[in-house]
Design an enzyme around this catalytic site. Structure first.
Site, PDB file in Angstrom:
ATOM      1  CD  GLU A   1      43.969  46.026  42.651  1.00 43.99           C
ATOM      2  OE1 GLU A   1      45.118  45.955  42.161  1.00 43.99           O
ATOM      3  OE2 GLU A   1      43.057  45.220  42.381  1.00 43.99           O
TER       4      GLU A   1
ATOM      5  CG  HIS B   1      45.952  42.476  41.413  1.00 43.11           C
ATOM      6  ND1 HIS B   1      45.344  43.534  40.813  1.00 43.11           N
ATOM      7  CD2 HIS B   1      46.102  41.544  40.429  1.00 43.11           C
ATOM      8  CE1 HIS B   1      45.138  43.279  39.521  1.00 43.11           C
ATOM      9  NE2 HIS B   1      45.599  42.059  39.272  1.00 43.11           N
TER      10      HIS B   1
HETATM   11  N1  LIG Z   1      44.102  38.511  39.506  1.00 42.67           N
HETATM   12  C1  LIG Z   1      45.076  38.533  38.645  1.00 42.67           C
HETATM   13  O1  LIG Z   1      46.247  38.638  39.009  1.00 42.67           O
HETATM   14  C2  LIG Z   1      44.779  38.431  37.202  1.00 42.67           C
HETATM   15  C3  LIG Z   1      43.598  38.906  36.690  1.00 42.67           C
HETATM   16  N2  LIG Z   1      43.337  38.793  35.352  1.00 42.67           N
HETATM   17  C4  LIG Z   1      42.050  39.285  34.862  1.00 42.67           C
HETATM   18  O2  LIG Z   1      41.318  38.189  34.332  1.00 42.67           O
HETATM   19  C5  LIG Z   1      40.668  38.613  33.152  1.00 42.67           C
HETATM   20  C6  LIG Z   1      40.358  37.411  32.284  1.00 42.67           C
HETATM   21  O3  LIG Z   1      41.549  36.880  31.780  1.00 42.67           O
HETATM   22  P1  LIG Z   1      41.571  35.847  30.551  1.00 42.67           P
HETATM   23  O4  LIG Z   1      40.827  34.623  30.878  1.00 42.67           O
HETATM   24  O5  LIG Z   1      42.965  35.716  30.153  1.00 42.67           O
HETATM   25  O6  LIG Z   1      40.774  36.690  29.475  1.00 42.67           O
HETATM   26  P2  LIG Z   1      40.165  36.176  28.117  1.00 42.67           P
HETATM   27  O7  LIG Z   1      40.012  37.359  27.271  1.00 42.67           O
HETATM   28  O8  LIG Z   1      40.902  34.995  27.602  1.00 42.67           O
HETATM   29  O9  LIG Z   1      38.704  35.663  28.564  1.00 42.67           O
HETATM   30  C7  LIG Z   1      37.692  36.512  28.994  1.00 42.67           C
HETATM   31  C8  LIG Z   1      36.361  35.884  28.641  1.00 42.67           C
HETATM   32  O10 LIG Z   1      35.323  36.687  29.198  1.00 42.67           O
HETATM   33  C9  LIG Z   1      34.259  36.709  28.266  1.00 42.67           C
HETATM   34  N3  LIG Z   1      33.381  37.852  28.540  1.00 42.67           N
HETATM   35  C10 LIG Z   1      33.558  39.154  28.213  1.00 42.67           C
HETATM   36  N4  LIG Z   1      32.526  39.889  28.677  1.00 42.67           N
HETATM   37  C11 LIG Z   1      31.695  39.040  29.306  1.00 42.67           C
HETATM   38  C12 LIG Z   1      30.468  39.203  29.993  1.00 42.67           C
HETATM   39  N5  LIG Z   1      29.867  40.406  30.113  1.00 42.67           N
HETATM   40  N6  LIG Z   1      29.873  38.104  30.510  1.00 42.67           N
HETATM   41  C13 LIG Z   1      30.444  36.870  30.382  1.00 42.67           C
HETATM   42  N7  LIG Z   1      31.609  36.668  29.733  1.00 42.67           N
HETATM   43  C14 LIG Z   1      32.229  37.734  29.217  1.00 42.67           C
HETATM   44  C15 LIG Z   1      34.956  36.789  26.921  1.00 42.67           C
HETATM   45  O11 LIG Z   1      34.103  36.396  25.872  1.00 42.67           O
HETATM   46  C16 LIG Z   1      36.118  35.824  27.139  1.00 42.67           C
HETATM   47  O12 LIG Z   1      35.789  34.500  26.748  1.00 42.67           O
HETATM   48  C17 LIG Z   1      41.663  39.605  32.552  1.00 42.67           C
HETATM   49  O13 LIG Z   1      41.013  40.499  31.665  1.00 42.67           O
HETATM   50  C18 LIG Z   1      42.228  40.308  33.736  1.00 42.67           C
HETATM   51  O14 LIG Z   1      41.449  41.447  34.023  1.00 42.67           O
HETATM   52  C19 LIG Z   1      44.220  38.197  34.512  1.00 42.67           C
HETATM   53  C20 LIG Z   1      45.391  37.710  34.972  1.00 42.67           C
HETATM   54  C21 LIG Z   1      45.803  37.831  36.343  1.00 42.67           C
HETATM   55  O1  LIG Z   2      50.572  40.690  38.102  1.00 44.19           O
HETATM   56  C1  LIG Z   2      50.093  41.794  37.855  1.00 44.19           C
HETATM   57  O2  LIG Z   2      50.640  42.833  38.122  1.00 44.19           O
HETATM   58  C2  LIG Z   2      48.752  41.927  37.174  1.00 44.19           C
HETATM   59  C3  LIG Z   2      48.062  40.642  36.925  1.00 44.19           C
HETATM   60  C4  LIG Z   2      46.817  40.925  36.193  1.00 44.19           C
HETATM   61  O3  LIG Z   2      45.858  41.383  36.756  1.00 44.19           O
HETATM   62  C5  LIG Z   2      46.771  40.721  34.755  1.00 44.19           C
HETATM   63  O4  LIG Z   2      47.652  40.033  34.210  1.00 44.19           O
HETATM   64  O5  LIG Z   2      45.850  41.248  34.119  1.00 44.19           O
END
Ligand SMILES: NC(=O)C1=CN([C@@H]2O[C@H](COP(=O)(O)OP(=O)(O)OC[C@H]3O[C@@H](n4cnc5c(N)ncnc54)[C@H](O)[C@@H]3O)[C@@H](O)[C@H]2O)C=CC1
Ligand SMILES: O=C(O)CCC(=O)C(=O)O
Length: 465
Positions: A313, A343
């Site tokens: 990115e 993103h």
């Molecule tokens: N697009 C964006 O702007 C954003 C992206 N994210 C991404 O989303 C991800 C998830 O966020 P949350 O829900 O807050 O995380 P979280 O940690 O609350 O949940 C992640 C879940 O994935 C499960 N997991 C781990 N490995 C796995 C696998 N191989 N197969 C199936 N399940 C598995 C875990 O057990 C957990 O329940 C973050 O780590 C981040 O990378 C988060 C916020 C914003």
């Molecule tokens: O808003 C951002 O810069 C990152 C969001 C995201 O991917 C995260 O919270 O993990």
């Protein structure tokens, strides 16, 4: 040693006296008396001031929200703010002298970068993901890392709901056609989402929030997670990814970036999906092999996709989404019914404002009081605050290698004073000790500090008073 022009003398003293990476360890700092207006209160927290706060240098990258900047500036810290991330060579230059750095998802704090960060004591990830930081290296060097574990979860979940409907109705294509003057009124391949099955991969903060929203719109929800979890509403956990892929009309990914989730979706998984189903990825770019997705869409196996994250990115806004960045870009952008966003899953006013407050407060608590509650790479340690009626008290923080015999040695050093309270905990190779000791004269602080510095297990010593 003559201090460089832009570094206050006491910062340099801390380095040369202690060979420590930490400014706030300086035993030569002045004690600041509390404002007299507080002195009449029976019980009040003592602000620990082991350093001149205006000496603390903070670098905020990637347009961290104003709420976070305000909190750090109100502390008197020197805050430098940049809108984008920095390429590695510039980051190395900038990180040399800062004590605190705040980033979002783009800035890569690798070992190669962190080894230049000689004063850094804490990293704030103003987001959920912490995969962009070498957490182990940071811990081994006494650098705590904080994030905001769920302040943007709702924003991501709402975006996914929008994408489910937009894909089902081919909204992106219709809008683009009309922008180009083409009226194309069709219903072929357009669906309601009511009664369809959403398959959620990773049922954590975001996945479970999405589950609730999807059910309220009449979808059936199934989910796959490596952990056994309580279902929200009438959602149902399935026992394998394959089972989920065979049953879901829409698949949405919400796993963290881990070695096990790298290329979780390749041609094999696309083959296991229902014909004409949809894929949504708002997690991390490394989770989906995009070339395989392109193939699956060309055959019609996958009828649409929404992507918010990519293996590479750009560091800032601009015309950078090209084959130079990711070799498959031209193939992807030519496909029908593909929604591409830069993103922005967590990019709402609500989420960014809440993240700014949460992470900045964690940074201040760590810098000023040594508290590690919520740290993602260190043991979580805290003690109740010292109060202003405890004038000869000192808080000692000793981050050390988790090896036998350390506590005995440290307590023999602290034992010359009265240890009022103490907490210690370990996480892997690193242990964190916090102790409040009394009957310490100002003149004894330097010796205390020096004795701890000399222990072979020492990673970092801080003495706050
Ligand atoms: N697009 C964006 O702007 C954003 C992206 N994210 C991404 O989303 C991800 C998830 O966020 P949350 O829900 O807050 O995380 P979280 O940690 O609350 O949940 C992640 C879940 O994935 C499960 N997991 C781990 N490995 C796995 C696998 N191989 N197969 C199936 N399940 C598995 C875990 O057990 C957990 O329940 C973050 O780590 C981040 O990378 C988060 C916020 C914003
Ligand atoms: O808003 C951002 O810069 C990152 C969001 C995201 O991917 C995260 O919270 O993990």
């Amino acid at each position: 040693m003559t201090p460089p022009k832009d570094i206050p003398y006491r910062v340099d003293m801390a380095r040369s006296v202690s060979n420590s990476l930490s400014l706030s360890t300086s035993p030569t700092s002045h004690f600041h008396s509390p404002p007299s207006s507080f002195k009449d209160r029976p019980q009040y927290n003592k602000q620990l001031k082991p350093f001149q706060r205006e000496s603390i240098k903070v670098l905020l990258l990637e347009n961290v929200n104003q709420t976070g900047r305000d909190i750090l500036e109100q502390q008197g810290y020197q805050v430098e703010f940049l809108k984008s991330s920095l390429p590695e060579d510039q980051l190395i230059q900038k990180i040399r002298d800062v004590h605190v750095i705040g980033i979002r998802s783009k800035t890569k704090l690798t070992e190669n970068v962190l080894k230049h960060a000689r004063n850094l004591i804490v990293i704030g990830c103003f987001c959920i993901g912490t995969n962009q930081v070498d957490l182990q290296y940071a811990a081994r060097n006494g650098i705590a890392v904080f994030n905001s574990p769920f302040s943007n979860s709702r924003s991501v979940a709402e975006l996914v709901i929008a994408e489910v409907i937009a894909l089902a109705r081919q909204l992106g294509d219709r809008s683009m056609e009309l922008h180009n003057g083409v009226w194309n009124k069709v219903s072929n391949g357009c669906w309601e989402i009511r009664g369809k099955t959403l398959g959620i991969v990773g049922y954590g903060h975001i996945g479970s929030q999405l589950s609730v929203l999807a059910e309220s719109m009449g979808m059936s929800v199934i989910y796959y997670d490596v952990v056994n979890l309580m279902s929200m509403g009438t959602a149902r956990q399935v026992s394998s990814l394959e089972e989920l892929l065979g049953a879901a009309d829409f698949v949405s990914l919400h796993v963290p970036e881990l070695p096990e989730t790298k290329n979780l979706f390749t041609s094999k998984q696309f083959e296991q999906m229902k014909n004409g189903s949809y894929l949504i990825n708002n997690s991390r770019g490394s989770v989906v092999e995009i070339a395989a997705l392109v193939d699956a869409m060309r055959t019609g196996k996958v009828a649409g996709a929404a992507l918010d994250v990519y293996p590479n990115e750009p560091g800032g806004n601009g015309p950078y989404f090209s084959n130079e960045l990711n070799s498959w870009t031209a193939d992807l952008t030519k496909l029908k019914n593909v929604i591409l966003t830069p993103h922005i899953g967590g990019s709402t006013e609500e989420a960014q404002s809440a993240i700014g407050i949460e992470v900045a407060n964690a940074l201040v608590r760590f810098v000023n009081e040594g508290a590690t509650l919520g740290a993602v790479n260190m043991p979580e340690v805290n003690l109740r605050s010292l109060t202003l009626d405890e004038p000869n008290h000192v808080r000692v923080i000793f981050i050390h290698k988790n090896v036998p015999g350390v506590l005995r040695r440290v307590n023999s050093i602290l034992g010359n004073h009265n240890v009022d309270k103490q907490m210690t905990d370990s996480r892997g190779e690193v242990a964190y000790l916090m102790a409040d000791i009394s009957d310490v004269d100002q003149g004894e602080i330097k010796d205390l500090y020096q004795s701890l510095e000399e222990d072979s297990s020492r990673i970092r010593v801080r003495v706050l008073y």
